[in-house]
Design an enzyme around this catalytic site. Structure first.
Site, PDB file in Angstrom:
ATOM      1  N   LYS A  10       0.761  -1.465  -0.319  1.00  0.00           N
ATOM      2  CA  LYS A  10      -0.223  -0.079   0.324  1.00  0.00           C
ATOM      3  C   LYS A  10       0.931   1.250   0.334  1.00  0.00           C
ATOM      4  O   LYS A  10       1.791   1.197   0.126  1.00  0.00           O
ATOM      5  CB  LYS A  10      -0.909   0.084   1.272  1.00  0.00           C
ATOM      6  CG  LYS A  10      -0.185  -0.286   2.697  1.00  0.00           C
ATOM      7  CD  LYS A  10       0.555   1.800   3.314  1.00  0.00           C
ATOM      8  CE  LYS A  10       1.164   1.173   4.438  1.00  0.00           C
ATOM      9  NZ  LYS A  10       1.906   2.757   4.566  1.00  0.00           N
ATOM     10  N   PRO A  93       9.528  -4.094  -0.166  1.00  0.00           N
ATOM     11  CA  PRO A  93      10.717  -4.143   0.177  1.00  0.00           C
ATOM     12  C   PRO A  93      10.467  -4.116   1.771  1.00  0.00           C
ATOM     13  O   PRO A  93       9.384  -3.361   2.012  1.00  0.00           O
ATOM     14  CB  PRO A  93      11.274  -2.782   0.177  1.00  0.00           C
ATOM     15  CG  PRO A  93      11.064  -2.115  -1.536  1.00  0.00           C
ATOM     16  CD  PRO A  93       9.749  -3.267  -1.218  1.00  0.00           C
ATOM     17  N   VAL A  94      11.568  -4.210   3.227  1.00  0.00           N
ATOM     18  CA  VAL A  94      11.175  -4.257   4.424  1.00  0.00           C
ATOM     19  C   VAL A  94      11.173  -2.844   4.953  1.00  0.00           C
ATOM     20  O   VAL A  94      12.291  -2.300   4.497  1.00  0.00           O
ATOM     21  CB  VAL A  94      12.139  -5.205   4.658  1.00  0.00           C
ATOM     22  CG1 VAL A  94      11.646  -5.688   5.796  1.00  0.00           C
ATOM     23  CG2 VAL A  94      11.852  -6.901   4.270  1.00  0.00           C
ATOM     24  N   ALA A  95      10.121  -3.148   5.950  1.00  0.00           N
ATOM     25  CA  ALA A  95      10.277  -1.204   6.623  1.00  0.00           C
ATOM     26  C   ALA A  95      10.956   0.083   5.882  1.00  0.00           C
ATOM     27  O   ALA A  95      11.648   0.082   6.190  1.00  0.00           O
ATOM     28  CB  ALA A  95      11.980  -1.717   7.671  1.00  0.00           C
ATOM     29  N   LEU A  98       5.315   0.608   3.532  1.00  0.00           N
ATOM     30  CA  LEU A  98       4.763   0.098   1.791  1.00  0.00           C
ATOM     31  C   LEU A  98       3.769  -0.745   3.123  1.00  0.00           C
ATOM     32  O   LEU A  98       2.880  -1.662   1.458  1.00  0.00           O
ATOM     33  CB  LEU A  98       5.462  -0.731   0.529  1.00  0.00           C
ATOM     34  CG  LEU A  98       6.612   0.262   0.177  1.00  0.00           C
ATOM     35  CD1 LEU A  98       7.082  -0.200  -0.729  1.00  0.00           C
ATOM     36  CD2 LEU A  98       5.275   1.891  -0.219  1.00  0.00           C
ATOM     37  N   GLY A  99       3.547  -1.152   3.909  1.00  0.00           N
ATOM     38  CA  GLY A  99       2.814  -2.038   5.032  1.00  0.00           C
ATOM     39  C   GLY A  99       3.319  -3.682   4.497  1.00  0.00           C
ATOM     40  O   GLY A  99       1.992  -4.374   4.132  1.00  0.00           O
ATOM     41  N   SER A 102       2.212  -6.161   7.677  1.00  0.00           N
ATOM     42  CA  SER A 102       1.014  -5.506   7.518  1.00  0.00           C
ATOM     43  C   SER A 102       0.609  -6.954   6.894  1.00  0.00           C
ATOM     44  O   SER A 102      -0.743  -7.566   6.639  1.00  0.00           O
ATOM     45  CB  SER A 102       0.460  -4.440   7.086  1.00  0.00           C
ATOM     46  OG  SER A 102       0.924  -3.961   8.310  1.00  0.00           O
ATOM     47  N   ASP A 135      -2.074  -1.221  10.428  1.00  0.00           N
ATOM     48  CA  ASP A 135      -2.080  -1.269   8.632  1.00  0.00           C
ATOM     49  C   ASP A 135      -2.616  -2.878   8.045  1.00  0.00           C
ATOM     50  O   ASP A 135      -3.307  -2.271   7.263  1.00  0.00           O
ATOM     51  CB  ASP A 135      -0.907  -1.133   8.293  1.00  0.00           C
ATOM     52  CG  ASP A 135      -0.354   0.511   8.178  1.00  0.00           C
ATOM     53  OD1 ASP A 135       0.715   0.810   7.167  1.00  0.00           O
ATOM     54  OD2 ASP A 135      -1.514   1.263   7.639  1.00  0.00           O
TER      55      ASP A 135
HETATM   56  C1  LIG Z   1       2.830   4.982   9.887  1.00  0.00           C
HETATM   57  C2  LIG Z   1       2.221   4.056   8.596  1.00  0.00           C
HETATM   58  C3  LIG Z   1       0.651   4.686   7.654  1.00  0.00           C
HETATM   59  O1  LIG Z   1      -0.227   3.544   7.116  1.00  0.00           O
HETATM   60  O2  LIG Z   1       2.090   2.946   8.194  1.00  0.00           O
HETATM   61  P1  LIG Z   1       3.458   1.626   7.750  1.00  0.00           P
HETATM   62  O3  LIG Z   1       4.744   3.776   7.934  1.00  0.00           O
HETATM   63  O4  LIG Z   1       4.327   1.455   8.403  1.00  0.00           O
HETATM   64  O5  LIG Z   1       3.692   1.318   6.054  1.00  0.00           O
HETATM   65  C4  LIG Z   1       0.750   3.074  10.442  1.00  0.00           C
HETATM   66  O6  LIG Z   1       0.731   4.345  10.309  1.00  0.00           O
HETATM   67  C5  LIG Z   1       2.036   1.947  10.408  1.00  0.00           C
HETATM   68  O7  LIG Z   1       1.705   1.060  11.115  1.00  0.00           O
HETATM   69  P2  LIG Z   1       2.116   0.134  11.341  1.00  0.00           P
HETATM   70  O8  LIG Z   1       3.312  -0.388  10.619  1.00  0.00           O
HETATM   71  O9  LIG Z   1       1.157  -1.599  12.071  1.00  0.00           O
HETATM   72  O10 LIG Z   1       1.973   0.269  13.041  1.00  0.00           O
HETATM   73  P3  LIG Z   1       1.464  -0.604  13.697  1.00  0.00           P
HETATM   74  O11 LIG Z   1       2.759  -2.204  14.344  1.00  0.00           O
HETATM   75  O12 LIG Z   1       1.083  -0.550  14.206  1.00  0.00           O
HETATM   76  O13 LIG Z   1       2.726   0.361  15.473  1.00  0.00           O
HETATM   77  C6  LIG Z   1       4.241   0.525  15.448  1.00  0.00           C
HETATM   78  C7  LIG Z   1       4.725   1.523  16.160  1.00  0.00           C
HETATM   79  O14 LIG Z   1       4.292   2.545  15.728  1.00  0.00           O
HETATM   80  C8  LIG Z   1       3.452   3.520  16.138  1.00  0.00           C
HETATM   81  N1  LIG Z   1       2.675   3.926  16.148  1.00  0.00           N
HETATM   82  C9  LIG Z   1       1.697   3.214  15.174  1.00  0.00           C
HETATM   83  C10 LIG Z   1       0.869   3.833  14.355  1.00  0.00           C
HETATM   84  C11 LIG Z   1      -0.559   4.274  14.590  1.00  0.00           C
HETATM   85  N2  LIG Z   1      -1.665   5.121  14.510  1.00  0.00           N
HETATM   86  N3  LIG Z   1       0.137   5.551  16.097  1.00  0.00           N
HETATM   87  C12 LIG Z   1       1.365   5.010  16.516  1.00  0.00           C
HETATM   88  O15 LIG Z   1       2.788   6.321  17.549  1.00  0.00           O
HETATM   89  C13 LIG Z   1       3.644   3.257  17.898  1.00  0.00           C
HETATM   90  O16 LIG Z   1       4.870   3.219  18.480  1.00  0.00           O
HETATM   91  C14 LIG Z   1       4.141   1.695  17.272  1.00  0.00           C
HETATM   92  O17 LIG Z   1       4.125   0.840  18.227  1.00  0.00           O
HETATM   93  N1  LIG Z   2       6.026 -11.143   6.784  1.00  0.00           N
HETATM   94  C1  LIG Z   2       6.667  -9.890   7.105  1.00  0.00           C
HETATM   95  N2  LIG Z   2       7.256  -8.774   5.669  1.00  0.00           N
HETATM   96  C2  LIG Z   2       7.947  -7.706   6.511  1.00  0.00           C
HETATM   97  N3  LIG Z   2       8.241  -7.165   8.195  1.00  0.00           N
HETATM   98  C3  LIG Z   2       8.159  -8.150   8.287  1.00  0.00           C
HETATM   99  C4  LIG Z   2       7.209  -9.222   8.639  1.00  0.00           C
HETATM  100  N4  LIG Z   2       6.921 -10.007   9.877  1.00  0.00           N
HETATM  101  C5  LIG Z   2       7.578  -9.370  11.008  1.00  0.00           C
HETATM  102  N5  LIG Z   2       8.025  -7.944  10.270  1.00  0.00           N
HETATM  103  C6  LIG Z   2       8.905  -7.397  10.574  1.00  0.00           C
HETATM  104  O1  LIG Z   2       8.097  -5.657  10.014  1.00  0.00           O
HETATM  105  C7  LIG Z   2       9.211  -4.693   9.973  1.00  0.00           C
HETATM  106  C8  LIG Z   2       8.038  -3.207   9.779  1.00  0.00           C
HETATM  107  O2  LIG Z   2       7.764  -4.264   7.791  1.00  0.00           O
HETATM  108  P1  LIG Z   2       7.334  -3.810   7.005  1.00  0.00           P
HETATM  109  O3  LIG Z   2       5.648  -3.848   7.433  1.00  0.00           O
HETATM  110  O4  LIG Z   2       7.910  -4.262   5.794  1.00  0.00           O
HETATM  111  O5  LIG Z   2       7.646  -2.302   7.373  1.00  0.00           O
HETATM  112  P2  LIG Z   2       6.211  -1.290   6.730  1.00  0.00           P
HETATM  113  O6  LIG Z   2       5.904  -0.965   8.545  1.00  0.00           O
HETATM  114  O7  LIG Z   2       7.202   0.211   7.292  1.00  0.00           O
HETATM  115  O8  LIG Z   2       5.882  -1.213   6.019  1.00  0.00           O
HETATM  116  C9  LIG Z   2      10.157  -4.869   9.522  1.00  0.00           C
HETATM  117  O9  LIG Z   2      10.529  -4.709  10.978  1.00  0.00           O
HETATM  118  C10 LIG Z   2      10.083  -6.346   9.945  1.00  0.00           C
HETATM  119  O10 LIG Z   2      10.773  -6.970  10.711  1.00  0.00           O
END
Ligand SMILES: C[C@@](CO)(OP(=O)(O)O)[C@H](O)COP(=O)(O)OP(=O)(O)OC[C@H]1O[C@@H](n2ccc(N)nc2=O)[C@H](O)[C@@H]1O
Ligand SMILES: Nc1ncnc2c1ncn2[C@@H]1O[C@H](COP(=O)(O)OP(=O)(O)O)[C@@H](O)[C@H]1O
Length: 287
Positions: A10, A93-95, A98-99, A102, A135
């Protein structure tokens, strides 16, 4: 019998942070969009037990993997002995913002809901998904949606017009938690026009969508990794109509009229050690 499933990534077309919640999470308002870039998961039923093998990505292969955690959640609900062997082929790509994790967790919840004959209704799957990450509910729904709360309150939106995307992922990853922490000490930048973005999507106006791209977390991630500003500049110079960092980053996406244009921009982009991918938006109703 092997069941193959795609887990699509995403991007966030807008991301606004409305404040900090008592549970330590941030209240967000974000327009989210599924994209064609996907991981592939292969499920093979077993008599008992959960096994996971991972190919193509630096992610945990044991109990810390979100796929494994999703399988354990579903196994508790399945009651009697259920087993599954899962092969995860990583392309996302990881971390990266891009979710990817999730998406894999959501794909696992949905697949096992059918394979193990649990047949939970969608709203129960969404509640389970929320336990795995903010996410995951969106990744269960897919398409184009407005997310609120921590990310678990979803409102489906009309499908976004198909757009080409160039994803530029720097060699480093960022932790979502660290970005939100950095955000808390950053002066808040320009607020996204979420209503204007939703209107632009409804009118299928790509120019207006591009004008309304905005992510308040950009300033926080760029404060830790200033090179992200350079990626945005080079992507625009390579011909992207608009650019934005996705989620907590560090991936920057460039919007183009279509996939062919995305491939042309990706070819022109002066790569400085990043992973560069051309893809497009995905809405199930269009396929
Ligand atoms: C930033 C966003 C935007 O879509 O995505 P990504 O960059 O990860 O893809 C999301 O809010 C990320 O969602 P997700 O990656 O699932 O985060 P989670 O594992 O739920 O939370 C990881 C940490 O991020 C912080 N967190 C996350 C979501 C949120 N609404 N508020 C927060 O403060 C918290 O410290 C939490 O412990
Ligand atoms: N199946 C998986 N794919 C990617 N990352 C994973 C997975 N399971 C656990 N993780 C951990 O979740 C963290 C967030 O990864 P990812 O979801 O790819 O990043 P983001 O939330 O930035 O989109 C990473 O540090 C990774 O080690």
């Amino acid at each position: 019998m092997v069941i193959k499933v795609y887990a699509r990534a995403k991007i966030n077309l807008t991301l606004d942070v409305l404040g900090k919640r008592p549970d330590g999470y941030h209240q967000v308002e974000t327009v989210m969009q599924s994209i064609e870039l996907h991981d592939c998961l292969e499920f093979t039923p077993l008599e008992d037990g959960v096994s996971l093998t991972v190919a193509g990505g630096e992610v945990p292969s044991g109990a810390d993997n979100l796929v494994y955690r999703a399988a354990l959640l579903m196994r508790k609900l399945a009651g009697d002995k259920k087993g599954i062997s899962i092969k995860l082929n990583k392309n996302i790509p990881v971390a990266a913002g891009l979710g990817g994790g999730s998406a894999d967790a959501a794909a696992t919840l949905s697949a096992l809901n059918e394979i193990w004959g649990i047949h939970l209704p969608a709203r129960d799957l969404l509640s389970l998904g929320e336990k795995l990450g903010s996410d995951v509910p969106f990744c269960l729904l897919g398409g184009t949606a407005l997310a609120g709360g921590r990310g678990e309150l979803l409102e489906s939106l009309p499908p976004c017009p198909r757009m080409g995307l160039v994803l530029v992922k720097p060699s480093f990853g960022v932790s979502t938690a660290s970005v939100y922490r950095a955000y808390d000490s950053c002066p808040s930048g320009k607020r996204p026009g979420t209503v204007a973005m939703i209107k632009a999507i409804g009118e299928r106006d790509i120019d207006c969508i591009v004008q309304n791209l905005a992510n308040v977390l950009e300033i926080a991630t760029i404060s830790m990794h200033p090179e992200i500003a350079g990626i945005k500049k080079r992507l625009l110079e390579a011909g992207a109509l608009g650019v934005l960092m996705s989620g907590s980053g560090p991936t920057v996406f460039g919007v183009t009229a279509d996939l062919e244009a995305a491939r042309a921009v990706a070819d022109r982009y002066p790569n400085c050690g990043e992973r560069v991918l051309a893809t497009e938006t995905f809405n199930p109703e269009r396929s």
